[in-house]
Scaffold this motif. Sequence first.
Motif, short mmCIF file in Angstrom:
data_model
loop_
_atom_site.label_atom_id
_atom_site.label_comp_id
_atom_site.label_asym_id
_atom_site.label_seq_id
_atom_site.Cartn_x
_atom_site.Cartn_y
_atom_site.Cartn_z
N GLN A 34 30.75 21.63 17.83
CA GLN A 34 31.01 20.87 16.62
C GLN A 34 29.76 20.89 15.75
OE1 GLN A 34 32.18 16.93 17.95
NE2 GLN A 34 34.33 17.44 17.64
N SER A 58 34.90 20.82 4.75
CA SER A 58 35.59 19.85 5.59
C SER A 58 36.31 20.61 6.70
CB SER A 58 36.59 19.04 4.75
OG SER A 58 37.60 19.87 4.22
N PRO A 59 36.65 19.98 7.81
CA PRO A 59 36.46 18.55 8.09
C PRO A 59 35.04 18.27 8.58
CG PRO A 59 37.50 19.61 9.96
CD PRO A 59 37.34 20.68 8.89
N ASP A 60 34.75 17.04 8.84
CA ASP A 60 33.49 16.63 9.48
C ASP A 60 33.86 15.75 10.66
OD1 ASP A 60 30.91 16.08 10.20
OD2 ASP A 60 30.43 14.90 8.43
N ILE A 62 33.03 19.83 11.97
CA ILE A 62 33.63 21.15 11.91
C ILE A 62 33.71 21.67 13.34
CG2 ILE A 62 33.34 23.52 11.09
CD1 ILE A 62 31.58 22.24 8.80
N THR A 69 37.64 24.28 5.68
CA THR A 69 38.02 24.36 4.28
C THR A 69 36.76 24.20 3.45
OG1 THR A 69 40.21 23.42 4.72
CG2 THR A 69 39.44 23.33 2.45
N ASP A 155 40.55 28.32 2.88
CA ASP A 155 40.55 28.10 4.33
C ASP A 155 39.91 29.28 5.05
OD1 ASP A 155 41.90 25.64 4.10
OD2 ASP A 155 43.84 26.67 3.98
#
Length: 197
Positions: A34, A58-60, A62, A69, A155
């Motif tokens: 992550q 994002s997301p956080d 990752i 994205t 994406d």
Amino acid sequence: MDGCVTLTVVLLVAAVLSPANCGSFRLKRVNKAQILGFDWKNCGQPDAPAVLKSLNVSPDPIAIPGDLTASASGSTSVELAAPLAVNVTLEKEVAGFWVKIPCVEELGSCHYQDGCDILNQLIPPGQDCPEPLHTYGLPCHCPFKAGSYSLPQSDFYLPYVDLPYWLTNGNYRVQGVLGSGGKELGCLKVALSIHSD
């Protein structure tokens, strides 16, 4: 994403994560990782020719492997052409202090004489730029013409990676300075944390 942004991001990733350049480094297969707290800022002079205006990720956190994205915009007031020097400074937080990771076998805090040549190695000339750059008509080779560039929300898939053993867990700061003919053209700082299994 402007030429400076494309070049800086690609080179930072290549310098920090590329297993192709690891030589004798002990690598660790990362089955799950992550990236947390991704943050960035420009670090160049107020009148720097190449500037990142926005970068949203994002997301956080990752996930690696996983989906990402991203969107970005930036500009350069001068053409960015070879040779385009890139100075990368990589630091890791150790016991509350930031320690500079030395340049060993083209990884770490390194000076690259020509970022354009590195891009040509990653994406051979004549080959289409990878998606989504190709779809949006964004360049991935020098020279990068002066102008404004934008990457709409897109994406990406982040695959499994092999990382040097010293890069698998911790807090990191990376600074990339782009220059030509002894003049600084742009500077980008990135901060993130890596947690891996």
